[in-house]
Design an enzyme around this catalytic site. Structure first.
Site, short mmCIF file in Angstrom:
data_model
loop_
_atom_site.label_atom_id
_atom_site.label_comp_id
_atom_site.label_asym_id
_atom_site.label_seq_id
_atom_site.Cartn_x
_atom_site.Cartn_y
_atom_site.Cartn_z
CB SER A 125 -0.85 -0.03 1.27
OG SER A 125 -1.44 1.21 1.51
CE1 TYR A 150 -4.13 -2.85 5.67
CE2 TYR A 150 -3.62 -0.54 5.25
CZ TYR A 150 -3.88 -1.81 4.78
OH TYR A 150 -3.88 -2.05 3.43
CE LYS A 154 -1.58 -4.53 3.43
NZ LYS A 154 -1.84 -5.87 2.91
P1 NAD Z 1 -11.12 -7.07 1.44
O1 NAD Z 1 -11.30 -7.08 2.91
O2 NAD Z 1 -12.30 -6.77 0.58
O3 NAD Z 1 -10.49 -8.45 0.96
C1 NAD Z 1 -9.63 -9.21 1.75
C2 NAD Z 1 -10.16 -10.64 1.75
O4 NAD Z 1 -9.28 -11.44 2.55
C3 NAD Z 1 -11.55 -10.77 2.37
O5 NAD Z 1 -12.38 -11.53 1.50
C4 NAD Z 1 -11.31 -11.50 3.69
O6 NAD Z 1 -12.40 -12.34 4.05
C5 NAD Z 1 -10.04 -12.28 3.40
N1 NAD Z 1 -9.18 -12.58 4.55
C6 NAD Z 1 -8.74 -11.75 5.53
N2 NAD Z 1 -7.93 -12.40 6.37
C7 NAD Z 1 -7.83 -13.69 5.90
C8 NAD Z 1 -7.13 -14.83 6.33
N3 NAD Z 1 -6.37 -14.84 7.42
N4 NAD Z 1 -7.26 -15.96 5.60
C9 NAD Z 1 -8.04 -16.01 4.49
N5 NAD Z 1 -8.72 -14.94 4.04
C10 NAD Z 1 -8.62 -13.79 4.75
O7 NAD Z 1 -9.93 -6.04 1.13
P2 NAD Z 1 -9.42 -5.47 -0.26
O8 NAD Z 1 -9.76 -4.04 -0.33
O9 NAD Z 1 -9.83 -6.37 -1.36
O10 NAD Z 1 -7.85 -5.55 -0.03
C11 NAD Z 1 -7.08 -6.65 -0.48
C12 NAD Z 1 -5.65 -6.45 -0.03
O11 NAD Z 1 -5.17 -5.21 -0.57
C13 NAD Z 1 -5.48 -6.34 1.48
O12 NAD Z 1 -4.28 -6.97 1.85
C14 NAD Z 1 -5.38 -4.85 1.71
O13 NAD Z 1 -4.65 -4.54 2.87
C15 NAD Z 1 -4.64 -4.40 0.47
N6 NAD Z 1 -4.88 -2.99 0.14
C16 NAD Z 1 -6.15 -2.53 0.05
C17 NAD Z 1 -6.37 -1.18 -0.24
C18 NAD Z 1 -7.76 -0.64 -0.28
O14 NAD Z 1 -7.93 0.58 -0.13
N7 NAD Z 1 -8.79 -1.43 -0.50
C19 NAD Z 1 -5.28 -0.34 -0.46
C20 NAD Z 1 -3.99 -0.86 -0.38
C21 NAD Z 1 -3.80 -2.19 -0.07
C1 WQD Z 2 -9.73 9.71 1.10
C2 WQD Z 2 -9.94 11.21 1.34
C3 WQD Z 2 -10.19 11.81 3.65
C4 WQD Z 2 -14.02 9.81 4.31
C5 WQD Z 2 -7.00 4.72 3.02
C6 WQD Z 2 -5.92 4.07 3.87
C7 WQD Z 2 -4.75 3.66 3.03
C8 WQD Z 2 -5.21 2.78 1.85
C9 WQD Z 2 -6.33 3.42 1.09
C10 WQD Z 2 -5.03 0.48 2.41
C11 WQD Z 2 -9.15 11.72 2.54
C12 WQD Z 2 -11.45 12.10 2.86
C13 WQD Z 2 -12.86 10.29 3.73
C14 WQD Z 2 -15.02 10.73 4.68
C15 WQD Z 2 -13.67 12.51 3.84
N1 WQD Z 2 -5.72 1.53 2.30
N2 WQD Z 2 -12.69 11.62 3.49
N3 WQD Z 2 -14.82 12.06 4.42
O1 WQD Z 2 -7.22 7.73 3.92
O2 WQD Z 2 -6.47 8.18 1.54
O3 WQD Z 2 -6.45 5.89 2.39
O4 WQD Z 2 -7.40 3.79 1.99
O5 WQD Z 2 -3.87 0.30 2.29
O6 WQD Z 2 -3.87 2.99 3.86
O7 WQD Z 2 -5.51 5.01 4.86
O8 WQD Z 2 -8.62 6.94 1.94
O9 WQD Z 2 -11.00 6.91 1.35
O10 WQD Z 2 -10.35 7.04 3.80
O11 WQD Z 2 -9.95 9.01 2.33
O12 WQD Z 2 -13.52 13.72 3.63
O13 WQD Z 2 -16.08 10.36 5.24
O14 WQD Z 2 -11.32 11.42 1.64
O15 WQD Z 2 -9.94 12.81 4.58
O16 WQD Z 2 -8.73 13.02 2.22
P1 WQD Z 2 -7.15 7.30 2.52
P2 WQD Z 2 -10.05 7.40 2.39
#
Ligand code: NAD
Ligand code: WQD
Length: 340
Positions: A125, A150, A154
């Site tokens: 991330s 969290y 990562k």
């Molecule tokens: P999500 O929660 O929708 O998907 C994750 C899936 O993993 C879920 O279906 C959950 O049931 C499963 N899971 C969790 N722990 C598990 C375990 N121990 N064993 C088996 N399954 C398990 O999340 P997502 O948004 O699809 O994110 C996927 C990956 O990408 C995550 O690692 C997340 O940290 C990373 N990521 C997400 C974002 C984001 O904003 N969505 C941003 C950067 C990184």
């Molecule tokens: C986006 C913008 C808020 C909600 C997060 C995680 C990051 C990554 C992606 C996993 C910001 C603003 C939000 C609301 C708002 N995930 N906001 N009102 O914080 O950039 O990133 O998701 O790895 O680690 O921190 O995403 O969607 O929460 O916020 O004004 O009700 O929207 O302040 O500027 P963020 P977000």
């Protein structure tokens, strides 16, 4: 046909990636413990692709359950999405986050070594860049100090995997640093389906647009940005899914044990611009008020996309309007999310 084990493949990004892999000729096996997703996703994937994927309800921390998957299948590569991802929750239950995210990855990595599976794509991330605002972030930008458990998982797992590859140079590992994934599949059949009140911007806006929530609070309008609200690099989840296919293909070609890529669009969109784009997509006003800054937020965050373009041939195809249109379609077709 090469077989990819997709852990967390029932989740938001994983499910979209399963479609891209399948469309690109890969065989897919999914392992998910359903802690943050619904089994209905598998029916939706079948509707979209015409295929029923092999699904294991398994916890990646459970070595015996995971070993069975490696024993029963000839796996060519792994994409590890499984993990917990809610920033706020991670502050409240840090041990659960460290346990789940770290142990799941280490368990899968051990089995990869044992079964001689050499290619791994890991969901990292942009959060690893910490509180720096030295944008655009390149893959060489220094890793920062994370503001929550969290983020640290990562950060730590990137280090764990670099050390793993160093000790096992036959490994080919790709760390993908996602920026802000949003949007949904064009069918409207799968999308982001958070439990409870969403914390992230797009799921929140969607629910206000759909009438489930009353009003969006914009966190801060006094940032040093053109319109005073924060800039983020929102990337369509379908583009992100394609990035994974390109990463898997790249691991066949590269000699590097560890490769790191940003996956974003390279463009910052403000919260106000995101709201306006969503209003255009849904055809009505999104009620919003301006509130104080959210602790831990940085003003600007967007990717340098040069390396991903140069080496993976990855370039995002969709813009913010496409992201909002697909999000709205998903929200309109599934106002209550998916049933269990
Ligand atoms: P999500 O929660 O929708 O998907 C994750 C899936 O993993 C879920 O279906 C959950 O049931 C499963 N899971 C969790 N722990 C598990 C375990 N121990 N064993 C088996 N399954 C398990 O999340 P997502 O948004 O699809 O994110 C996927 C990956 O990408 C995550 O690692 C997340 O940290 C990373 N990521 C997400 C974002 C984001 O904003 N969505 C941003 C950067 C990184
Ligand atoms: C986006 C913008 C808020 C909600 C997060 C995680 C990051 C990554 C992606 C996993 C910001 C603003 C939000 C609301 C708002 N995930 N906001 N009102 O914080 O950039 O990133 O998701 O790895 O680690 O921190 O995403 O969607 O929460 O916020 O004004 O009700 O929207 O302040 O500027 P963020 P977000």
């Amino acid at each position: 046909m090469a077989t990819v084990l997709v852990t967390g493949g029932n989740g938001y990004i994983g499910s979209h990636t399963v479609i891209s892999l399948s469309e690109n000729g890969y065989d897919v096996i999914i392992a998910d413990n359903l802690i943050n997703s619904k089994m209905e996703v598998q029916n939706r994937l079948e509707k979209i692709t015409g295929k029923r994927f092999k699904f294991y309800k398994a916890d990646c921390c459970d070595e015996a359950a995971m070993r069975r998957i490696f024993e029963e299948n000839s796996i060519d590569s792994v994409i590890h999405f499984a993990g917990l991802k809610a920033v706020g929750e991670s502050v409240k239950i840090p041990l659960d986050y460290y346990q789940n995210n770290i142990v799941s990855m280490i368990t899968v990595a051990r089995l990869m070594k044992e079964f001689d599976v050499r290619k791994l794509v890991f969901s990292s991330s942009a959060t690893v860049y910490g509180m720096s605002e030295d944008v655009p972030f390149t893959e060489e930008s220094p890793l920062g100090v994370c503001t929550n458990p969290y983020g640290w998982t990562k950060w730590m797992l990137e280090q764990v995997l670099k050390d793993f590859a160093k000790a096992n140079p036959e490994m080919k590992i790709c760390l993908l640093r996602y920026f802000n994934p949003v949007g949904a599949h064009e069918s409207g059949l799968i999308g982001e389906d958070p439990r409870g009140i969403p914390n992230n911007l797009f799921p929140y806006i969607s629910k206000v647009a759909g009438g489930t929530l009353d009003c969006l609070t914009v966190f801060g309008d006094d940032y040093d940005t053109p319109d005073g609200t924060c800039l983020r690099d929102y990337i369509h989840v379908v583009d992100l899914a394609d990035g994974h296919v390109k990463a898997i293909d790249y691991l066949d070609k590269t000699d590097d044990c560890v490769s790191v890529f940003n996956i974003g669009t390279g463009k910052g969109t403000s919260v106000k611009e995101a709201v306006a784009a969503f209003e255009k997509a849904c055809g009505h006003e999104i009620k919003h008020v301006f509130g104080p800054r959210r602790p831990g937020d940085i003003a600007v965050c967007y990717a340098s996309t040069d390396k991903a373009y140069r080496l993976l041939g990855f370039k995002a195809r969709y813009n913010i309007d496409d992201m909002c249109t697909s999000c709205w379609k998903w929200q309109s077709m599934n106002p209550e999310g998916l049933s269990d």
